[in-house]
Write a protein that holds these residues in place. Sequence first.
Motif, short mmCIF file in Angstrom:
data_model
loop_
_atom_site.label_atom_id
_atom_site.label_comp_id
_atom_site.label_asym_id
_atom_site.label_seq_id
_atom_site.Cartn_x
_atom_site.Cartn_y
_atom_site.Cartn_z
N VAL A 1 -4.53 -25.09 13.65
CA VAL A 1 -4.06 -26.41 13.22
C VAL A 1 -4.94 -27.49 13.86
CG1 VAL A 1 -1.64 -25.74 12.83
CG2 VAL A 1 -2.37 -26.37 15.14
N GLY A 2 -4.70 -28.74 13.47
CA GLY A 2 -5.41 -29.86 14.08
C GLY A 2 -6.91 -29.82 13.83
N VAL A 3 -7.68 -30.28 14.80
CA VAL A 3 -9.14 -30.38 14.66
C VAL A 3 -9.74 -29.00 14.37
CG1 VAL A 3 -11.30 -30.89 15.88
CG2 VAL A 3 -9.33 -32.42 16.13
N LEU A 4 -9.31 -27.97 15.10
CA LEU A 4 -9.91 -26.63 14.92
C LEU A 4 -9.54 -26.01 13.58
CD1 LEU A 4 -9.44 -25.13 18.51
CD2 LEU A 4 -11.44 -26.30 17.56
N GLY A 5 -8.41 -26.42 13.01
CA GLY A 5 -7.96 -25.83 11.75
C GLY A 5 -8.40 -26.58 10.51
N PHE A 6 -8.59 -27.92 10.64
CA PHE A 6 -8.76 -28.69 9.41
C PHE A 6 -9.80 -29.81 9.47
CE2 PHE A 6 -4.68 -26.58 8.99
CZ PHE A 6 -4.81 -26.04 7.72
N LEU A 7 -10.61 -29.87 10.52
CA LEU A 7 -11.69 -30.88 10.51
C LEU A 7 -12.69 -30.52 9.41
CD1 LEU A 7 -12.47 -33.44 12.22
CD2 LEU A 7 -14.20 -31.99 13.28
N SER A 8 -13.16 -31.53 8.69
CA SER A 8 -14.10 -31.28 7.58
C SER A 8 -14.99 -32.49 7.38
CB SER A 8 -13.31 -31.01 6.30
OG SER A 8 -14.16 -31.03 5.17
N THR A 9 -16.23 -32.22 6.97
CA THR A 9 -17.13 -33.33 6.62
C THR A 9 -17.06 -33.62 5.12
OG1 THR A 9 -18.90 -31.69 6.41
CG2 THR A 9 -18.78 -32.91 8.48
N GLY A 10 -16.29 -32.81 4.41
CA GLY A 10 -16.19 -33.01 2.97
C GLY A 10 -17.35 -32.39 2.20
N ASP A 11 -18.22 -31.63 2.92
CA ASP A 11 -19.31 -30.93 2.24
C ASP A 11 -19.53 -29.57 2.93
OD1 ASP A 11 -20.75 -31.35 4.57
OD2 ASP A 11 -21.80 -33.11 3.80
N SER A 12 -20.58 -28.88 2.53
CA SER A 12 -20.77 -27.50 3.00
C SER A 12 -21.16 -27.38 4.47
CB SER A 12 -21.84 -26.81 2.14
OG SER A 12 -23.05 -27.52 2.24
N SER A 13 -21.53 -28.51 5.12
CA SER A 13 -21.94 -28.38 6.53
C SER A 13 -20.74 -28.10 7.44
CB SER A 13 -22.69 -29.63 7.00
OG SER A 13 -21.87 -30.77 6.90
N LEU A 14 -19.57 -28.60 7.07
CA LEU A 14 -18.33 -28.31 7.81
C LEU A 14 -17.19 -28.37 6.78
CD1 LEU A 14 -17.51 -27.90 10.89
CD2 LEU A 14 -16.72 -30.26 10.79
N PRO A 15 -17.04 -27.29 6.00
CA PRO A 15 -16.16 -27.38 4.82
C PRO A 15 -14.67 -27.55 5.11
CG PRO A 15 -17.17 -25.19 5.01
CD PRO A 15 -17.79 -26.03 6.07
N GLY A 16 -14.20 -27.11 6.29
CA GLY A 16 -12.77 -27.27 6.61
C GLY A 16 -11.91 -26.12 6.08
N ASN A 17 -10.58 -26.38 6.02
CA ASN A 17 -9.61 -25.39 5.51
C ASN A 17 -9.54 -24.10 6.34
OD1 ASN A 17 -8.95 -27.14 3.48
ND2 ASN A 17 -10.01 -26.03 1.86
N TYR A 18 -9.96 -24.17 7.63
CA TYR A 18 -9.98 -22.93 8.43
C TYR A 18 -8.58 -22.35 8.61
CZ TYR A 18 -14.55 -24.89 8.99
OH TYR A 18 -15.77 -25.44 8.70
N GLY A 19 -7.59 -23.24 8.74
CA GLY A 19 -6.21 -22.77 8.86
C GLY A 19 -5.73 -22.05 7.61
N LEU A 20 -6.17 -22.52 6.43
CA LEU A 20 -5.81 -21.84 5.18
C LEU A 20 -6.49 -20.48 5.08
CD1 LEU A 20 -5.89 -24.72 2.50
CD2 LEU A 20 -3.93 -23.85 3.77
N TRP A 21 -7.73 -20.40 5.56
CA TRP A 21 -8.43 -19.10 5.57
C TRP A 21 -7.72 -18.12 6.50
CZ3 TRP A 21 -11.58 -17.71 1.93
CH2 TRP A 21 -12.39 -18.65 1.27
N ASP A 22 -7.19 -18.64 7.65
CA ASP A 22 -6.43 -17.78 8.55
C ASP A 22 -5.21 -17.20 7.84
OD1 ASP A 22 -8.22 -18.58 10.51
OD2 ASP A 22 -6.82 -19.96 11.50
N GLN A 23 -4.49 -18.07 7.13
CA GLN A 23 -3.30 -17.61 6.39
C GLN A 23 -3.69 -16.54 5.36
OE1 GLN A 23 -1.79 -21.19 4.64
NE2 GLN A 23 -1.25 -22.11 6.60
N HIS A 24 -4.78 -16.80 4.66
CA HIS A 24 -5.25 -15.84 3.65
C HIS A 24 -5.58 -14.49 4.29
CE1 HIS A 24 -7.76 -13.92 0.63
NE2 HIS A 24 -8.76 -13.93 1.48
#
Length: 557
Positions: A162-185
Amino acid sequence: MEKLKILFAVVLSLGTASAATLGVVQTEGGSVQGQNIPLGLFRSVDVFKGIPFAAQPGVFEKPKPHPGWDSILKATKFAQRCLQISMLQTSSFGGEDCLYLNIWVPQGQQVSSDLPVMIWFYGGGFMVGGSMGANFLNNYLYSGQEIADKGKVIVVSVGYRVGVLGFLSTGDSSLPGNYGLWDQHAAIAWVHRNIRSFGGDPDNITLFGESAGGASVSYQTLSPHNKGLFKRAISQSGVAFCPWAMSSKPRTISEQVAVKVGCPTDDRMVACLKSTDVKTLVMAAPSMEKGSPDHPAVKNLLLSPVVDGDFLPDQPSNLFHNTADIDYLAGVNSMDGHLFTSQDIPSLERKLFLFILEDVKRLVAAYTKEMGQAGLEVAFAEYSSNWESTPSQYSIKRTAVDIGTDYLFLVPTQTAIYLHAANARSGRTYSYLLSEPSLMAGPGKPYNDWVESDHADDLQFVFGKPFTTPKAYGDRHRDLSGYMIAYWTNFARTGDPNTGILKVPATWPEYAITGQQFLDINAKMDGSSIGQEMRLRFVRLWTSTLPSLQSCGVTEA
């Protein structure tokens, strides 16, 4: 009489002794051993705590498979929560090695097999949260024991970043985000591959979650990456369309975090962020400061999922073809907005203070900002249209709560339900409203006596708290908890909340585009607990009337 007591004691001890148990279970990573908890005559539950479903994730990386272990893993202690900021934002707690899950398996005289499986995702605004141990004052809210035992289903709860480690994103491929959703998956995929060893049916998996967890469930149904991994889904007070559930300006937020930790905001930013101490990163989250009518607190929930072109290849409204064969049950609490509106306008709950009409106008203005003055006027006219000529304090306060509930939860949920039904092939759709009076409302209690189910009030009933802590509740609350467990587990078993092993107090009709029927859930339910077109007038206001003002160029900056 004494003989009877002794006989009963003997029978009871025989019963608990002879309830089956799984013992050591083989998983893809190695052997695990949980704990068997006797519950009564030929009834027990096997509990496994802290099974890893992925390796410790790298910073801003997707989860990877766990390397496994050699000896038997004693799965008797919860793992740590994923590293997160404290609610007061003064410290951090938890750890990076946090991709673990917990499993509750109900047992009778024979070892269970082919049971339906329910996977739980916790809420917390994508900023905080956990299902590993006590949530509040040593009370573990998310124990799957009551659901598993009563509904004869396997319950799984998972950790995700959650938070910065789970959902920080630059809005492009350099830092795409959604890491928390990938964990759930990754957790869903692990359960699909391994749950048969625990007595579960991998072809009958239901996701369920509340608030950000409900929105997470919604996102998991929309992602093409989950095809074939689960069959049904339940969203409680949260879907992909909630205004707080998707980041509208991810690049701006990532630059703010970079500045806070001393990183540049140019093309060196991502490399610098990745090499920054993780606790420093976590503490650099956007401030969750107290709200006001002009700047509602919910607008501070800035770290959330993004359309990344991968997990979410498109805007949520364009991904409902992926849900066509998933059964979907979703709803809200009748006063979901109360928790948030009372933070933005503190006088809402002060029973003796006058509640100022101007504050309600300011709140509407904040929620309709993109539509300018015209949006404010149209929305306020709609919400005040039923008021008395001199509106009472009750009318004004109730309207403030309705505005928060509609904008933050009810309208987005009705939109998701509508689109699910419109795109369904074999998938069935069910809609609900939980309208039970709040336990916090009434004389001598903190809330006004008219307050109904507030945000998160559903959790205690779904997880059977009135049964596990009976002194804190009355009989009506046990009735309601029994109803919700019955509907939820029947739905997980068959895709129909009315059909399963538990009886229900009212037949819940399927939601259809015409009629838009829903179930009104409370402790006093009967055959008349069916409603139609939930707050349709206000759903139309937010989804049609106000957006059309924007597109017609009536708005002001």
